[in-house]
Design a protein around this motif. Structure first.
Motif, mmCIF file in Angstrom:
data_model
loop_
_atom_site.group_PDB
_atom_site.id
_atom_site.type_symbol
_atom_site.label_atom_id
_atom_site.label_comp_id
_atom_site.label_asym_id
_atom_site.label_seq_id
_atom_site.Cartn_x
_atom_site.Cartn_y
_atom_site.Cartn_z
ATOM 1 N N MET A 40 11.860 15.181 -2.902
ATOM 2 C CA MET A 40 12.924 14.203 -3.151
ATOM 3 C C MET A 40 13.270 14.144 -4.633
ATOM 4 O O MET A 40 14.449 14.088 -5.010
ATOM 5 C CB MET A 40 12.477 12.823 -2.657
ATOM 6 C CG MET A 40 12.406 12.679 -1.146
ATOM 7 S SD MET A 40 14.042 12.648 -0.349
ATOM 8 C CE MET A 40 14.534 10.950 -0.696
ATOM 9 N N MET A 41 12.251 14.161 -5.495
ATOM 10 C CA MET A 41 12.526 14.102 -6.928
ATOM 11 C C MET A 41 13.222 15.367 -7.421
ATOM 12 O O MET A 41 14.153 15.293 -8.229
ATOM 13 C CB MET A 41 11.219 13.873 -7.693
ATOM 14 C CG MET A 41 10.703 12.445 -7.610
ATOM 15 S SD MET A 41 9.377 12.099 -8.788
ATOM 16 C CE MET A 41 8.024 13.004 -8.033
ATOM 17 N N LEU A 42 12.777 16.521 -6.941
ATOM 18 C CA LEU A 42 13.397 17.772 -7.364
ATOM 19 C C LEU A 42 14.826 17.906 -6.842
ATOM 20 O O LEU A 42 15.654 18.598 -7.436
ATOM 21 C CB LEU A 42 12.554 18.958 -6.898
ATOM 22 C CG LEU A 42 11.196 19.110 -7.580
ATOM 23 C CD1 LEU A 42 10.407 20.252 -6.948
ATOM 24 C CD2 LEU A 42 11.353 19.344 -9.084
ATOM 25 N N GLN A 43 15.122 17.250 -5.735
ATOM 26 C CA GLN A 43 16.463 17.309 -5.144
ATOM 27 C C GLN A 43 17.410 16.295 -5.781
ATOM 28 O O GLN A 43 18.628 16.407 -5.641
ATOM 29 C CB GLN A 43 16.371 17.029 -3.643
ATOM 30 C CG GLN A 43 17.661 17.256 -2.868
ATOM 31 C CD GLN A 43 18.045 18.717 -2.785
ATOM 32 O OE1 GLN A 43 17.386 19.509 -2.120
ATOM 33 N NE2 GLN A 43 19.121 19.093 -3.456
ATOM 34 N N SER A 44 16.879 15.312 -6.506
ATOM 35 C CA SER A 44 17.675 14.150 -6.912
ATOM 36 C C SER A 44 18.765 14.415 -7.954
ATOM 37 O O SER A 44 19.832 13.798 -7.876
ATOM 38 C CB SER A 44 16.754 13.035 -7.420
ATOM 39 O OG SER A 44 16.046 13.450 -8.581
ATOM 40 N N PRO A 45 18.584 15.316 -8.930
ATOM 41 C CA PRO A 45 19.657 15.472 -9.926
ATOM 42 C C PRO A 45 20.919 16.081 -9.321
ATOM 43 O O PRO A 45 20.850 16.966 -8.473
ATOM 44 C CB PRO A 45 19.036 16.428 -10.960
ATOM 45 C CG PRO A 45 17.572 16.386 -10.718
ATOM 46 C CD PRO A 45 17.407 16.140 -9.264
ATOM 47 N N ILE A 46 22.054 15.593 -9.771
ATOM 48 C CA ILE A 46 23.327 16.175 -9.359
ATOM 49 C C ILE A 46 24.258 16.177 -10.560
ATOM 50 O O ILE A 46 24.442 15.146 -11.221
ATOM 51 C CB ILE A 46 23.947 15.415 -8.165
ATOM 52 C CG1 ILE A 46 25.285 16.038 -7.771
ATOM 53 C CG2 ILE A 46 24.099 13.926 -8.452
ATOM 54 C CD1 ILE A 46 25.854 15.502 -6.471
ATOM 55 N N SER A 47 24.807 17.337 -10.860
ATOM 56 C CA SER A 47 25.683 17.482 -12.018
ATOM 57 C C SER A 47 27.051 16.880 -11.731
ATOM 58 O O SER A 47 27.519 16.852 -10.587
ATOM 59 C CB SER A 47 25.832 18.969 -12.365
ATOM 60 O OG SER A 47 26.855 19.161 -13.320
ATOM 61 N N TYR B 53 0.784 -1.236 0.000
ATOM 62 C CA TYR B 53 0.000 0.000 0.000
ATOM 63 C C TYR B 53 0.820 1.294 0.000
ATOM 64 O O TYR B 53 0.234 2.375 -0.039
ATOM 65 C CB TYR B 53 -0.929 0.005 1.220
ATOM 66 C CG TYR B 53 -1.830 -1.203 1.283
ATOM 67 C CD1 TYR B 53 -2.829 -1.408 0.333
ATOM 68 C CD2 TYR B 53 -1.660 -2.167 2.280
ATOM 69 C CE1 TYR B 53 -3.656 -2.523 0.372
ATOM 70 C CE2 TYR B 53 -2.477 -3.289 2.328
ATOM 71 C CZ TYR B 53 -3.464 -3.459 1.374
ATOM 72 O OH TYR B 53 -4.273 -4.558 1.420
ATOM 73 N N TYR B 54 2.140 1.187 0.015
ATOM 74 C CA TYR B 54 2.957 2.397 0.111
ATOM 75 C C TYR B 54 4.092 2.373 -0.904
ATOM 76 O O TYR B 54 4.552 1.303 -1.315
ATOM 77 C CB TYR B 54 3.527 2.551 1.526
ATOM 78 C CG TYR B 54 2.453 2.745 2.569
ATOM 79 C CD1 TYR B 54 1.948 4.001 2.864
ATOM 80 C CD2 TYR B 54 1.921 1.638 3.246
ATOM 81 C CE1 TYR B 54 0.954 4.170 3.820
ATOM 82 C CE2 TYR B 54 0.914 1.796 4.203
ATOM 83 C CZ TYR B 54 0.441 3.059 4.479
ATOM 84 O OH TYR B 54 -0.548 3.227 5.417
ATOM 85 N N GLY B 55 4.541 3.566 -1.324
ATOM 86 C CA GLY B 55 5.652 3.691 -2.251
ATOM 87 C C GLY B 55 6.981 3.801 -1.525
ATOM 88 O O GLY B 55 7.037 3.934 -0.300
ATOM 89 N N PHE B 56 8.063 3.797 -2.304
ATOM 90 C CA PHE B 56 9.388 3.777 -1.708
ATOM 91 C C PHE B 56 9.663 5.030 -0.890
ATOM 92 O O PHE B 56 10.223 4.958 0.201
ATOM 93 C CB PHE B 56 10.453 3.613 -2.797
ATOM 94 C CG PHE B 56 11.853 3.602 -2.252
ATOM 95 C CD1 PHE B 56 12.320 2.524 -1.515
ATOM 96 C CD2 PHE B 56 12.711 4.678 -2.465
ATOM 97 C CE1 PHE B 56 13.613 2.507 -1.007
ATOM 98 C CE2 PHE B 56 13.995 4.674 -1.960
ATOM 99 C CZ PHE B 56 14.440 3.588 -1.228
ATOM 100 N N THR B 57 9.306 6.221 -1.424
ATOM 101 C CA THR B 57 9.599 7.439 -0.675
ATOM 102 C C THR B 57 8.810 7.498 0.627
ATOM 103 O O THR B 57 9.275 8.090 1.605
ATOM 104 C CB THR B 57 9.316 8.701 -1.506
ATOM 105 O OG1 THR B 57 7.972 8.653 -2.008
ATOM 106 C CG2 THR B 57 10.296 8.822 -2.665
ATOM 107 N N GLU B 58 7.636 6.887 0.658
ATOM 108 C CA GLU B 58 6.876 6.840 1.911
ATOM 109 C C GLU B 58 7.590 5.970 2.941
ATOM 110 O O GLU B 58 7.573 6.268 4.142
ATOM 111 C CB GLU B 58 5.469 6.311 1.646
ATOM 112 C CG GLU B 58 4.595 7.267 0.841
ATOM 113 C CD GLU B 58 3.306 6.627 0.396
ATOM 114 O OE1 GLU B 58 2.231 7.011 0.901
ATOM 115 O OE2 GLU B 58 3.361 5.738 -0.480
ATOM 116 N N ILE B 59 8.232 4.903 2.456
ATOM 117 C CA ILE B 59 8.996 4.046 3.374
ATOM 118 C C ILE B 59 10.251 4.768 3.850
ATOM 119 O O ILE B 59 10.650 4.644 5.016
ATOM 120 C CB ILE B 59 9.359 2.711 2.688
ATOM 121 C CG1 ILE B 59 8.115 2.051 2.119
ATOM 122 C CG2 ILE B 59 10.048 1.781 3.679
ATOM 123 C CD1 ILE B 59 6.987 1.866 3.111
#
Length: 222
Positions: A65-72, A37-43
Protein backbone atom coordinates in the motif's frame (compact mmCIF):
# COMPACT_ATOMS: atom_id res chain seq x y z
CA UNK A 1 -41.70 -18.32 -8.38
CA UNK A 2 -40.72 -15.47 -10.73
CA UNK A 3 -38.88 -12.36 -9.59
CA UNK A 4 -42.09 -10.34 -10.01
CA UNK A 5 -43.97 -12.65 -7.64
CA UNK A 6 -41.19 -12.90 -5.05
CA UNK A 7 -41.86 -10.60 -2.07
CA UNK A 8 -39.33 -7.81 -1.69
CA UNK A 9 -37.48 -7.47 1.64
CA UNK A 10 -38.65 -4.76 3.99
CA UNK A 11 -35.13 -3.63 4.95
CA UNK A 12 -31.52 -3.95 3.94
CA UNK A 13 -29.32 -6.49 5.69
CA UNK A 14 -26.22 -5.09 7.40
CA UNK A 15 -23.30 -7.36 6.49
CA UNK A 16 -20.23 -5.37 7.52
CA UNK A 17 -20.86 -3.00 10.43
CA UNK A 18 -22.97 -3.80 13.49
CA UNK A 19 -24.17 -0.54 15.00
CA UNK A 20 -24.34 0.17 18.71
CA UNK A 21 -21.59 0.49 21.26
CA UNK A 22 -19.11 -0.91 20.79
CA UNK A 23 -19.46 -1.04 17.03
CA UNK A 24 -18.49 -4.30 15.36
CA UNK A 25 -16.82 -4.74 11.97
CA UNK A 26 -17.23 -8.27 10.64
CA UNK A 27 -17.75 -9.36 14.24
CA UNK A 28 -14.70 -7.56 15.69
CA UNK A 29 -15.30 -4.86 18.32
CA UNK A 30 -14.05 -1.58 16.85
CA UNK A 31 -13.43 0.49 19.97
CA UNK A 32 -12.43 -2.35 22.32
CA UNK A 33 -10.31 -4.42 19.94
CA UNK A 34 -9.47 -3.07 16.49
CA UNK A 35 -8.57 0.48 17.58
CA UNK A 36 -6.34 -0.83 20.36
CA UNK A 37 -4.43 -3.58 18.61
CA UNK A 38 -4.48 -2.97 14.85
CA UNK A 39 -3.27 -0.33 12.39
CA UNK A 40 -5.24 1.42 9.68
CA UNK A 41 -4.04 -0.74 6.79
CA UNK A 42 -5.01 -3.86 8.74
CA UNK A 43 -8.52 -2.45 9.09
CA UNK A 44 -8.57 -1.69 5.36
CA UNK A 45 -7.59 -5.33 4.78
CA UNK A 46 -10.45 -6.41 7.05
CA UNK A 47 -12.94 -4.32 5.09
CA UNK A 48 -11.72 -5.72 1.77
CA UNK A 49 -11.54 -9.39 2.75
CA UNK A 50 -13.75 -9.82 5.83
CA UNK A 51 -10.78 -11.18 7.78
CA UNK A 52 -7.87 -9.76 9.73
CA UNK A 53 -4.45 -10.51 8.24
CA UNK A 54 -1.73 -12.50 9.96
CA UNK A 55 1.29 -10.51 11.13
CA UNK A 56 3.31 -11.40 8.00
CA UNK A 57 0.49 -10.69 5.60
CA UNK A 58 -0.26 -7.40 7.37
CA UNK A 59 3.34 -6.27 6.88
CA UNK A 60 3.29 -7.30 3.21
CA UNK A 61 -0.01 -5.53 2.60
CA UNK A 62 1.19 -2.40 4.39
CA UNK A 63 4.38 -2.39 2.29
CA UNK A 64 2.44 -2.77 -0.96
CA UNK A 65 0.00 0.00 0.00
CA UNK A 66 2.79 2.43 0.85
CA UNK A 67 4.75 1.67 -2.32
CA UNK A 68 1.58 2.10 -4.39
CA UNK A 69 0.55 5.38 -2.73
CA UNK A 70 2.54 8.05 -4.64
CA UNK A 71 0.92 9.48 -7.74
CA UNK A 72 2.50 12.13 -9.94
CA UNK A 73 0.58 15.21 -11.03
CA UNK A 74 1.43 14.07 -14.56
CA UNK A 75 -0.90 11.08 -14.10
CA UNK A 76 -4.53 11.59 -15.03
CA UNK A 77 -6.24 11.10 -11.61
CA UNK A 78 -4.01 13.60 -9.78
CA UNK A 79 -3.98 15.97 -12.75
CA UNK A 80 -7.78 15.97 -12.96
CA UNK A 81 -8.10 16.64 -9.24
CA UNK A 82 -5.52 19.44 -9.41
CA UNK A 83 -7.23 21.05 -12.40
CA UNK A 84 -10.59 20.94 -10.64
CA UNK A 85 -8.97 22.68 -7.68
CA UNK A 86 -7.49 25.38 -9.93
CA UNK A 87 -10.94 25.94 -11.45
CA UNK A 88 -12.28 26.75 -7.98
CA UNK A 89 -14.17 23.54 -7.29
CA UNK A 90 -15.07 22.68 -3.70
CA UNK A 91 -12.82 20.06 -2.13
CA UNK A 92 -15.77 17.67 -2.09
CA UNK A 93 -15.92 17.88 -5.88
CA UNK A 94 -12.13 17.70 -6.19
CA UNK A 95 -12.13 14.51 -4.11
CA UNK A 96 -14.97 13.05 -6.16
CA UNK A 97 -13.21 13.77 -9.45
CA UNK A 98 -9.98 12.27 -8.14
CA UNK A 99 -11.80 9.20 -6.86
CA UNK A 100 -13.59 8.54 -10.14
CA UNK A 101 -10.39 8.99 -12.14
CA UNK A 102 -8.48 6.72 -9.75
CA UNK A 103 -11.17 4.06 -10.01
CA UNK A 104 -10.92 4.11 -13.80
CA UNK A 105 -7.13 3.88 -13.57
CA UNK A 106 -7.35 0.95 -11.13
CA UNK A 107 -9.86 -0.81 -13.37
CA UNK A 108 -7.45 -0.41 -16.27
CA UNK A 109 -4.61 -1.90 -14.20
CA UNK A 110 -6.62 -4.94 -13.12
CA UNK A 111 -8.04 -5.52 -16.59
CA UNK A 112 -4.63 -5.23 -18.23
CA UNK A 113 -3.27 -7.76 -15.71
CA UNK A 114 -6.29 -10.07 -15.74
CA UNK A 115 -4.33 -13.00 -17.15
CA UNK A 116 -1.62 -12.46 -14.54
CA UNK A 117 -4.15 -12.31 -11.70
CA UNK A 118 -5.58 -15.63 -12.87
CA UNK A 119 -2.04 -17.01 -13.15
CA UNK A 120 -1.33 -16.06 -9.53
CA UNK A 121 -4.07 -18.45 -8.40
CA UNK A 122 -2.47 -21.31 -10.37
CA UNK A 123 1.12 -20.34 -11.20
CA UNK A 124 3.11 -22.32 -13.76
CA UNK A 125 6.35 -21.94 -15.68
CA UNK A 126 4.93 -19.62 -18.33
CA UNK A 127 4.57 -16.07 -17.01
CA UNK A 128 1.84 -14.06 -18.80
CA UNK A 129 3.28 -11.43 -21.11
CA UNK A 130 1.24 -8.66 -19.45
CA UNK A 131 3.30 -9.06 -16.25
CA UNK A 132 6.74 -9.55 -17.82
CA UNK A 133 9.49 -6.96 -17.81
CA UNK A 134 13.24 -7.43 -17.77
CA UNK A 135 14.17 -3.76 -17.90
CA UNK A 136 16.81 -2.45 -15.51
CA UNK A 137 14.21 -0.28 -13.75
CA UNK A 138 11.97 -3.31 -13.16
CA UNK A 139 14.88 -5.37 -11.85
CA UNK A 140 15.92 -2.62 -9.45
CA UNK A 141 12.35 -2.23 -8.24
CA UNK A 142 11.97 -5.97 -7.61
CA UNK A 143 15.28 -6.07 -5.77
CA UNK A 144 14.18 -3.17 -3.58
CA UNK A 145 10.85 -4.85 -2.86
CA UNK A 146 12.42 -8.22 -2.06
CA UNK A 147 14.96 -6.53 0.26
CA UNK A 148 12.23 -4.53 2.00
CA UNK A 149 10.11 -7.64 2.61
CA UNK A 150 13.16 -9.66 3.70
CA UNK A 151 13.58 -7.25 6.62
CA UNK A 152 10.22 -8.54 7.80
CA UNK A 153 11.26 -12.17 7.15
CA UNK A 154 8.87 -12.35 4.20
CA UNK A 155 9.80 -14.24 1.05
CA UNK A 156 7.46 -14.30 -1.98
CA UNK A 157 8.51 -16.75 -4.68
CA UNK A 158 6.67 -14.88 -7.45
CA UNK A 159 9.01 -11.91 -7.02
CA UNK A 160 11.85 -14.07 -8.33
CA UNK A 161 10.20 -13.84 -11.76
CA UNK A 162 10.87 -11.07 -14.27
CA UNK A 163 7.91 -8.93 -13.26
CA UNK A 164 7.13 -5.32 -14.04
CA UNK A 165 6.91 -2.99 -11.04
CA UNK A 166 3.11 -2.92 -11.27
CA UNK A 167 2.90 -6.72 -11.49
CA UNK A 168 5.28 -7.06 -8.54
CA UNK A 169 3.01 -4.92 -6.35
CA UNK A 170 -0.04 -6.91 -7.45
CA UNK A 171 1.84 -10.11 -6.58
CA UNK A 172 2.39 -8.82 -3.05
CA UNK A 173 -1.29 -7.89 -2.72
CA UNK A 174 -2.21 -11.41 -3.84
CA UNK A 175 0.26 -13.06 -1.44
CA UNK A 176 -1.18 -10.98 1.40
CA UNK A 177 -4.68 -12.29 0.69
CA UNK A 178 -6.31 -10.07 -1.93
CA UNK A 179 -7.19 -12.78 -4.43
CA UNK A 180 -10.09 -11.09 -6.24
CA UNK A 181 -9.63 -8.37 -8.89
CA UNK A 182 -12.27 -6.19 -7.18
CA UNK A 183 -10.32 -6.36 -3.91
CA UNK A 184 -7.15 -5.23 -5.67
CA UNK A 185 -9.00 -2.45 -7.51
CA UNK A 186 -10.33 -1.09 -4.22
CA UNK A 187 -6.91 -1.33 -2.56
CA UNK A 188 -5.28 0.61 -5.40
CA UNK A 189 -7.81 3.42 -5.03
CA UNK A 190 -7.48 3.58 -1.23
CA UNK A 191 -3.69 3.63 -1.51
CA UNK A 192 -3.48 6.52 -3.97
CA UNK A 193 -6.42 8.77 -3.09
CA UNK A 194 -4.67 10.68 -0.24
CA UNK A 195 -1.76 11.61 -2.54
CA UNK A 196 -4.12 12.64 -5.35
CA UNK A 197 -5.91 14.98 -2.91
CA UNK A 198 -2.56 16.28 -1.64
CA UNK A 199 -1.53 17.12 -5.21
CA UNK A 200 -4.74 19.13 -5.60
CA UNK A 201 -4.37 20.90 -2.26
CA UNK A 202 -0.82 21.94 -3.10
CA UNK A 203 -2.41 24.49 -5.47
CA UNK A 204 -4.74 27.37 -4.73
CA UNK A 205 -7.90 28.15 -6.71
CA UNK A 206 -6.39 31.55 -7.54
CA UNK A 207 -3.44 29.97 -9.33
CA UNK A 208 -5.27 29.04 -12.54
CA UNK A 209 -3.25 31.56 -14.54
CA UNK A 210 -0.11 29.57 -13.64
CA UNK A 211 -1.47 26.49 -15.39
CA UNK A 212 0.80 25.77 -18.39
CA UNK A 213 -1.84 25.88 -21.11
CA UNK A 214 -0.78 26.56 -24.67
CA UNK A 215 -3.50 28.81 -26.01
CA UNK A 216 -3.70 29.57 -29.75
CA UNK A 217 -3.07 33.11 -30.81
CA UNK A 218 -6.17 35.08 -31.73
CA UNK A 219 -7.30 38.59 -32.50
CA UNK A 220 -10.54 40.26 -31.50
CA UNK A 221 -12.72 41.41 -34.39
CA UNK A 222 -14.07 44.90 -34.11
Amino acid sequence: MSNQQRPRPGKLSERVVEQGFPQHVFGYALEDDLVLYYGFTEIVFLYLTGELPTSEKAKAFDTAMMLQSPISVREAPAHAAMLARLMGSHLANVTGIGSVALTEWARSVTEQHQEFLEWLNKPNKVLPACAYSDSSDSRQYREMLVARLAKENISIATLERSLSAEAARLAVFHWAGLVLPDQMLAALVVARLPCAIAQALSHLPSELMNYPANMPEFQYER
